[in-house]
Design a protein around this motif. Structure first.
Motif, PDB file in Angstrom:
ATOM      1  N   UNK A 314       1.191  -1.123   0.389  1.00 44.67           N
ATOM      2  CA  UNK A 314       0.143   0.069  -0.395  1.00 44.67           C
ATOM      3  C   UNK A 314       1.088   1.135  -0.459  1.00 44.67           C
ATOM      4  N   UNK A 316       0.839   5.534   1.491  1.00 40.15           N
ATOM      5  CA  UNK A 316      -0.067   5.872   2.343  1.00 40.15           C
ATOM      6  C   UNK A 316       0.729   7.760   1.888  1.00 40.15           C
TER       7      UNK A 316
ATOM      8  N   UNK B 288       7.758   6.182   5.650  1.00 39.05           N
ATOM      9  CA  UNK B 288       8.086   5.545   6.226  1.00 39.05           C
ATOM     10  C   UNK B 288       7.515   4.462   4.975  1.00 39.05           C
ATOM     11  N   UNK B 311       4.727  14.674   9.427  1.00 43.23           N
ATOM     12  CA  UNK B 311       4.281  12.849   8.482  1.00 43.23           C
ATOM     13  C   UNK B 311       4.078  12.720   7.078  1.00 43.23           C
ATOM     14  N   UNK B 312       4.773  12.967   6.060  1.00 40.89           N
ATOM     15  CA  UNK B 312       5.103  12.634   4.449  1.00 40.89           C
ATOM     16  C   UNK B 312       3.874  11.907   3.568  1.00 40.89           C
ATOM     17  N   UNK B 313       4.463  10.559   4.796  1.00 41.81           N
ATOM     18  CA  UNK B 313       3.687   9.632   3.876  1.00 41.81           C
ATOM     19  C   UNK B 313       4.755   7.614   3.739  1.00 41.81           C
ATOM     20  N   UNK B 314       4.074   7.413   3.226  1.00 48.17           N
ATOM     21  CA  UNK B 314       4.694   5.765   3.947  1.00 48.17           C
ATOM     22  C   UNK B 314       4.657   4.930   2.725  1.00 48.17           C
ATOM     23  N   UNK B 315       5.244   4.051   2.443  1.00 44.46           N
ATOM     24  CA  UNK B 315       4.746   3.407   1.137  1.00 44.46           C
ATOM     25  C   UNK B 315       4.406   1.491   2.364  1.00 44.46           C
ATOM     26  N   UNK B 316       3.758   1.031   2.009  1.00 48.87           N
ATOM     27  CA  UNK B 316       4.197  -0.361   2.695  1.00 48.87           C
ATOM     28  C   UNK B 316       4.418  -1.512   1.068  1.00 48.87           C
ATOM     29  N   UNK B 317       4.664  -2.287   1.834  1.00 50.23           N
ATOM     30  CA  UNK B 317       5.481  -3.387   0.845  1.00 50.23           C
ATOM     31  C   UNK B 317       5.992  -4.625   1.028  1.00 50.23           C
ATOM     32  N   UNK B 322       7.079  -5.640  -4.872  1.00 51.92           N
ATOM     33  CA  UNK B 322       6.302  -4.186  -4.656  1.00 51.92           C
ATOM     34  C   UNK B 322       8.227  -3.173  -4.160  1.00 51.92           C
ATOM     35  N   UNK B 326       7.932   0.278  -6.383  1.00 54.09           N
ATOM     36  CA  UNK B 326       7.348   1.648  -5.592  1.00 54.09           C
ATOM     37  C   UNK B 326       8.811   2.173  -5.176  1.00 54.09           C
ATOM     38  N   UNK B 350      12.089   8.967  -2.946  1.00 54.82           N
ATOM     39  CA  UNK B 350      11.131   9.071  -3.568  1.00 54.82           C
ATOM     40  C   UNK B 350       9.330  10.016  -2.956  1.00 54.82           C
ATOM     41  N   UNK B 351       9.798   9.409  -1.524  1.00 54.91           N
ATOM     42  CA  UNK B 351       8.638  10.493  -1.234  1.00 54.91           C
ATOM     43  C   UNK B 351       9.250  11.883  -0.473  1.00 54.91           C
TER      44      UNK B 351
END
Lengths: 421, 421
Positions: A314, A316, B288, B311-317, B322, B326, B350-351
């Motif tokens: 996912x 975020x 994250x 907090x900017x965002x995150x990726x769940x790999x 993925x 990503x 990336x973020x």
């Protein structure tokens, strides 16, 4: 038959640990028709423990104590029970050997102190189910001229539950003289209020009340379960297992005829386990694109064992630029139908997922760019087709995030079911 | 001074709601030196309520009841208290007007039933703090020849807490005749065991025990708080606010001298709020990259109000591909130092985040590619520099995910502090 619960431990009174055992025991007892009118917490003090246990025996037929069965000096439930029974503690060599074996089977040597756990009041027995190293105790004895039964289980919740389910519930039902078998099944629902649910099922409840013993005693009850929706519990009482299971199945079918679309699962199922199962059955992979929910959807999915069968990953996108950078979403207002649609499509594409859910909105406590907290857009993507929905909540941040999570997963659930219908 | 808690409500006995109020009240009472030896749950039944309340009055000086103050027929705490006091309920016009005003101020008309909440036992008073629409009750009266005090508060936790903090605690302390002021401060720690903490602080506790009243009564206590680490609570008792605050500050400094590096916050702070504050103070944004923790880190960060400051965002790999798709991470074993390092760097890139945390590992319950559950790699990236760490847990899935989350945030916390030192 009345059964009281006494939770033992100073840490419970001091709020260092919350006593969740008593409520769970009360729920299980009520499901089999046993009343639990009082539940008491008492500290690790011999006089006060004896006072509370004696009082419980006076006003009830059975008592279940939790806690105080460990190997330390503070663990004095065994001593208190012996005092109430007016007997001595006796060392049970067979039990001691069993405890030592349990330690050995985990590759550890038993500390000397743990031998103390093999002391049992004279005339009492160890509970035959022993999931951990601490044995439970069951004693039937004469108290002030009446026969009473007391069960002592450890305070560790899973050990307590295994002893309850594996021995105490059936033992207490047998002692109560009930020959009937009682079983229950819980239908989990999402998407309606308690009063609306009650209204929809009013006629059915009236029918059951009127049916009386003719219908063998099927009852319906509503249980609110906080942020997790409403439960409808069907309880059936009958002469044998087959009859009771048939009664449950018939009643479940009747309830589903009335409220079918809002029932998402049974008993221990959660919205996330149901969605993961549906994806796995259909050979689909799942991705999430979360703004408002900030990872909660993914976290709930991945806390389900076996989630890797279907969950791919996912994104975020909390800061607006991240939506563009990671999901390739075009510029535009962050909280909008266009945005949530692009997020759901983008995450399928970037992660190579077959289906996806997406959320954006304002969790609060403050408004954001003039949009009030509780304004939420959700989307689901199935077979490349996106469906969106606007939600409006008037509640706090944590509830907005949780309600949104369950609602968007429920939307996906319905689409997955429709897909193969 | 002894104070018992009686939690009223059949839903508490049936496990539909967990009674968390009693524990919280017990904790607050103990912090000001009031003993709470018994806590009882009882259903909405007049006789049993009266029985329990009278017994509590017999063995304690004060009683706090929670629940049963609503406007429905089930809400009978008022009636039970009147019966125990041997008086009638009297309608309080002033209170009724106040309740009606409260409804009005929320833009709603008061349902007629709610006027019932303005009935108060003769001789009792409404509790002066009233956060919701339900008033509390306080009554001082003679019971079996002794003067006793009873406080009735609603079962809704926040209303209960506001009445406790705003009125009951100070009222009960005053009635107890204690002239001293008692305050406490909690140091939250992460990264050590309870026995190791006890060992490190043993000498200090001995010093405090020996100091006796000379040091004005400062005490230290350890509180385990499940998956959230250990708390060290400093309690100080002194003649006035200034003295007590100084005692707390002095003792906090002493404790920090001994265990400083493992103290991550005070009182209501959480690991995530502390990390977000440090990032915001230093003008840094946070990203994250989660595999093993599956969104839990992001979820905990975003459930903190104001998390968007940093907090900017995150990726769940979750699926291996993925990670590559990503985060642009090179191919390679998924659970490895190289992988977690690449994840931490990749997510910053990336973020567009200044700092990041990353996790990969096996949450279980099963092994994965021969790697046992509980094998975890974590990484932090600060100013483009990555630091990694290998963790090994022997526990269940949920704990592995939570321990990893707090541990990697703690690693980032330490690096952020070192950055400006």
């Amino acid at each position: 038959m009345r059964c009281e619960v006494v939770a033992v431990g100073s840490e419970l009174l001091l709020g260092q640990i919350n006593d969740t055992n008593s409520s769970w025991i009360g729920q299980e007892l009520s499901a089999v028709g046993i009343d639990s009118f009082f539940q008491t917490k008492v500290g690790d003090n011999p006089d006060r423990m004896i006072e509370v246990i004696e009082q419980a025996l006076r006003r009830s037929d059975a008592v279940i104590t939790t806690g105080g069965l460990g190997p330390t000096q503070d663990d004095i439930t065994r001593d208190a029970i012996a005092a109430v029974m007016g007997v001595e503690l006796e060392f049970d060599e067979e039990l001691a050997a069993k405890i030592e074996d349990l330690w050995g089977s985990r590759g550890r040597e038993m500390p000397a102190n743990n031998r103390l756990q093999a002391r049992i009041p004279a005339g009492a027995s160890p509970i035959p189910v022993q999931p951990g190293t601490a044995p439970g105790i069951v004693a039937v004895f004469d108290f002030e001229g009446e026969s009473k039964v007391i069960y002592c289980v450890p305070g560790v919740p899973w050990e307590m539950r295994e002893m309850m389910n594996g021995f105490i519930i059936s033992d207490i039902v047998e002692r109560s003289g009930m020959t009937a078998i009682i079983r229950s099944r819980t239908l989990r629902t999402w998407g309606t209020s308690e009063s609306a649910l009650a209204e929809q099922l009013a006629e059915e409840i009236e029918r059951l009340d009127g049916a009386g013993s003719a219908d063998g005693g099927v009852t319906l009850a509503f249980l609110a379960s906080g942020m997790e929706g409403l439960k409808v519990r069907i309880t059936a009482k009958g002469p044998d297992e087959d009859t009771v299971q048939q009664m449950l199945a018939d009643q479940e079918a009747r309830v589903r005829d009335i409220i079918g679309p809002i029932v998402f699962g049974l008993d221990d199922q959660t919205m996330e386990s149901v969605v993961l199962d549906l994806c796995a059955e259909q050979g689909l992979t799942l991705g999430t694109a979360e703004s408002l929910t900030g990872g909660l959807i993914a976290q709930r999915l991945t806390s389900t064992p076996g989630s890797s069968r279907a969950f791919r990953g996912g994104v975020i996108t909390y800061a607006t630029e991240v939506k563009t950078a990671v999901l390739g979403v075009p510029d535009g207002p962050s909280v909008s139908e266009e945005m949530v649609e692009a997020m759901a499509l983008g995450v399928c594409e970037r992660l190579g997922a077959d289906v996806s859910v997406a959320t954006t909105g304002v969790a609060g406590p403050d408004s954001w760019e003039g949009i009030p907290p509780g304004t939420v857009w959700i989307a689901t993507c199935v077979d490349g087709e996106v469906e969106t929905q606007l939600l409006r909540y008037k509640t706090d941040r944590v509830r907005i995030q949780n309600y949104t999570t369950i609602t968007v997963l429920d939307a996906l659930r319905k689409r997955l079911i429709a897909r193969t219908a």
